[in-house]
Scaffold this motif. Structure first.
Motif, PDB file in Angstrom:
ATOM      1  N   ASN A 177       0.813  -1.225   0.000  1.00 41.09           N
ATOM      2  CA  ASN A 177       0.000   0.000   0.000  1.00 41.09           C
ATOM      3  C   ASN A 177       0.840   1.265   0.000  1.00 41.09           C
ATOM      4  O   ASN A 177       0.296   2.366  -0.132  1.00 41.09           O
ATOM      5  N   ALA A 178       2.159   1.119   0.160  1.00 42.80           N
ATOM      6  CA  ALA A 178       3.097   2.246   0.114  1.00 42.80           C
ATOM      7  C   ALA A 178       2.719   3.347   1.100  1.00 42.80           C
ATOM      8  O   ALA A 178       2.665   4.521   0.762  1.00 42.80           O
ATOM      9  N   GLN A 179       2.472   2.962   2.340  1.00 40.39           N
ATOM     10  CA  GLN A 179       2.181   3.940   3.377  1.00 40.39           C
ATOM     11  C   GLN A 179       3.492   4.361   4.040  1.00 40.39           C
ATOM     12  O   GLN A 179       4.327   3.533   4.372  1.00 40.39           O
ATOM     13  N   GLU A 180       3.642   5.670   4.257  1.00 39.44           N
ATOM     14  CA  GLU A 180       4.881   6.183   4.820  1.00 39.44           C
ATOM     15  C   GLU A 180       4.994   5.875   6.299  1.00 39.44           C
ATOM     16  O   GLU A 180       4.033   6.012   7.054  1.00 39.44           O
ATOM     17  N   ASP A 181       6.196   5.449   6.692  1.00 42.85           N
ATOM     18  CA  ASP A 181       6.503   5.199   8.095  1.00 42.85           C
ATOM     19  C   ASP A 181       6.972   6.503   8.720  1.00 42.85           C
ATOM     20  O   ASP A 181       8.056   7.005   8.418  1.00 42.85           O
ATOM     21  N   ALA A 182       6.156   7.051   9.589  1.00 40.09           N
ATOM     22  CA  ALA A 182       6.454   8.361  10.181  1.00 40.09           C
ATOM     23  C   ALA A 182       7.507   8.285  11.282  1.00 40.09           C
ATOM     24  O   ALA A 182       7.965   9.329  11.760  1.00 40.09           O
ATOM     25  N   SER A 183       7.912   7.090  11.698  1.00 39.76           N
ATOM     26  CA  SER A 183       8.871   6.969  12.802  1.00 39.76           C
ATOM     27  C   SER A 183      10.309   7.253  12.371  1.00 39.76           C
ATOM     28  O   SER A 183      11.164   7.543  13.203  1.00 39.76           O
ATOM     29  N   ALA A 184      10.600   7.168  11.071  1.00 39.18           N
ATOM     30  CA  ALA A 184      11.967   7.387  10.592  1.00 39.18           C
ATOM     31  C   ALA A 184      12.278   8.876  10.510  1.00 39.18           C
ATOM     32  O   ALA A 184      11.501   9.651   9.948  1.00 39.18           O
ATOM     33  N   GLU A 185      13.419   9.271  11.065  1.00 37.35           N
ATOM     34  CA  GLU A 185      13.847  10.660  11.056  1.00 37.35           C
ATOM     35  C   GLU A 185      15.000  10.864  10.070  1.00 37.35           C
ATOM     36  O   GLU A 185      15.803   9.963   9.851  1.00 37.35           O
ATOM     37  N   THR A 186      15.051  12.058   9.482  1.00 37.75           N
ATOM     38  CA  THR A 186      16.092  12.399   8.517  1.00 37.75           C
ATOM     39  C   THR A 186      17.204  13.187   9.199  1.00 37.75           C
ATOM     40  O   THR A 186      16.941  14.160   9.902  1.00 37.75           O
ATOM     41  N   VAL A 187      18.438  12.760   8.978  1.00 33.11           N
ATOM     42  CA  VAL A 187      19.613  13.459   9.494  1.00 33.11           C
ATOM     43  C   VAL A 187      20.288  14.163   8.322  1.00 33.11           C
ATOM     44  O   VAL A 187      20.641  13.519   7.322  1.00 33.11           O
ATOM     45  N   ALA A 188      20.469  15.482   8.417  1.00 36.20           N
ATOM     46  CA  ALA A 188      21.053  16.287   7.336  1.00 36.20           C
ATOM     47  C   ALA A 188      22.463  16.732   7.726  1.00 36.20           C
ATOM     48  O   ALA A 188      22.705  17.129   8.871  1.00 36.20           O
ATOM     49  N   ARG A 189      23.365  16.675   6.752  1.00 36.05           N
ATOM     50  CA  ARG A 189      24.749  17.110   6.965  1.00 36.05           C
ATOM     51  C   ARG A 189      25.158  18.002   5.796  1.00 36.05           C
ATOM     52  O   ARG A 189      24.902  17.675   4.633  1.00 36.05           O
ATOM     53  N   VAL A 190      25.823  19.136   6.098  1.00 34.81           N
ATOM     54  CA  VAL A 190      26.251  20.075   5.067  1.00 34.81           C
ATOM     55  C   VAL A 190      27.619  19.656   4.525  1.00 34.81           C
ATOM     56  O   VAL A 190      28.567  19.456   5.287  1.00 34.81           O
TER      57      VAL A 190
END
Length: 313
Positions: A177-190
């Motif tokens: 069903n391609a439902q997004e998992d909201a528990s995953a967090e994104t880590v950004a690095r410059v």
């Protein structure tokens, strides 16, 4: 002398401002927001707009500033510019009404607010604009911490994408069903060039039962730049068959070890069978007591056991 120059400049600006009030038919029109692609040429658009009353307009001075710092200056026949900045119109002259700014190779540092001041023989005009720099993120890559997955193991999936600007985010979509998992967090690095590198992790709990995991990279506007998927067999189905899942695209050593063990066992058994058969079928000599008719003394007759004959199984 310096003070006299400043006073003269102020008097000139006052006179020009007065001319500007007397000539409302001339104005400077700039695009409020221009878009620039990282690594490509970008243009901050500005045009001098005139009515039919003003037939012949001469541009005397142009000053372009980026975040308050001067990047392009033209004063009569004197032109000064920072590296990478020029007029968008290659053959620009004092009669040209297109005063747009060209950025040859757009970088992250070119993102920001710009202002343009134009002084003509008909008045002075100022306007502001902005340049929004964007860079598309690369195709995400997915890696797993476990190569040999078992029904009782926990698997961590890691997704990475870089080379984008401004800061975006990564999203996990699980199952058919391609439902997004909201528990995953994104880590950004410059990165050193100002672009962003994004990463996120998704841990599959014990007994997970989903076969498709898709990682999507979104830009700052929420649009999808690209995606990547990983196929993993369903855990419950493999547990019923007593097999471990094979993660597509991974190098799992157990795929090779099991067949090698079986073939080796068969070879050892065949060699053992041939060895026992040879010992059993070897010609044997068995002594048997007898009587010599001439000498009247016992002698030994050799009892010969013939070679074994092969029989069909």
């Amino acid at each position: 002398m310096a003070s006299a120059g400043i006073v003269l400049w102020l008097l000139t600006m006052v006179c020009v401002s007065g001319q500007n009030v007397l000539n409302p038919s001339v104005k400077l029109d700039c695009n409020k927001e221009s878009l620039g692609q990282y690594g490509q040429p970008s243009v901050v658009e500005c045009m001098i707009m005139t009515s039919r009353v003003v037939n012949d307009l001469t541009v005397e001075t142009i000053v372009w500033k980026k975040n308050g710092s001067e990047v392009l200056l033209v004063h009569y026949n004197i032109r000064k510019s920072s590296p990478g900045y020029s007029f968008a119109e290659p053959s620009w002259n004092s009669k040209s009404l297109n005063v747009s700014l060209l950025i040859a190779n757009t970088s992250v540092t070119d993102h920001g607010n710009y202002s343009c001041m134009v002084i003509t023989d008909s008045g002075s005009y100022t306007s502001s604009a902005s340049l929004r720099v964007t860079a598309k993120y690369n195709t995400p890559s997915i890696h797993t911490t476990t190569a040999n997955v078992t029904p009782n193991s926990k698997v961590t999936l890691t997704c990475r994408s870089e080379g984008g600007y401004p800061k975006g985010r990564l999203g996990w979509f699980v199952g058919a069903n391609a439902q997004e998992d909201a528990s995953a967090e994104t880590v950004a690095r410059v990165l050193e060039n100002g672009l962003f590198s994004l990463s996120t992790e998704l841990t599959l709990s014990q007994g997970w039962d989903s076969s498709k995991y898709t990682c999507v990279v979104f830009n700052v506007s929420g649009g999808k730049d690209d995606e990547a998927s990983l196929m993993i067999p369903k855990m419950t189905h493999l547990a019923e068959q007593g097999r471990d899942p094979e993660v597509k695209g991974l190098d799992v050593p157990t795929k090779v070890v099991a067949p090698v063990v079986v073939i080796g066992s068969l070879i050892v058994g065949l060699l053992l069978y041939l060895t026992l058969k040879r010992k059993h079928c070897k010609r044997e000599q068995v002594p048997r007591p007898g009587t010599d008719p001439e000498q009247g003394c016992p002698r030994e007759h050799l009892l010969v056991i013939p070679e074994c004959q092969e029989t069909k199984a």
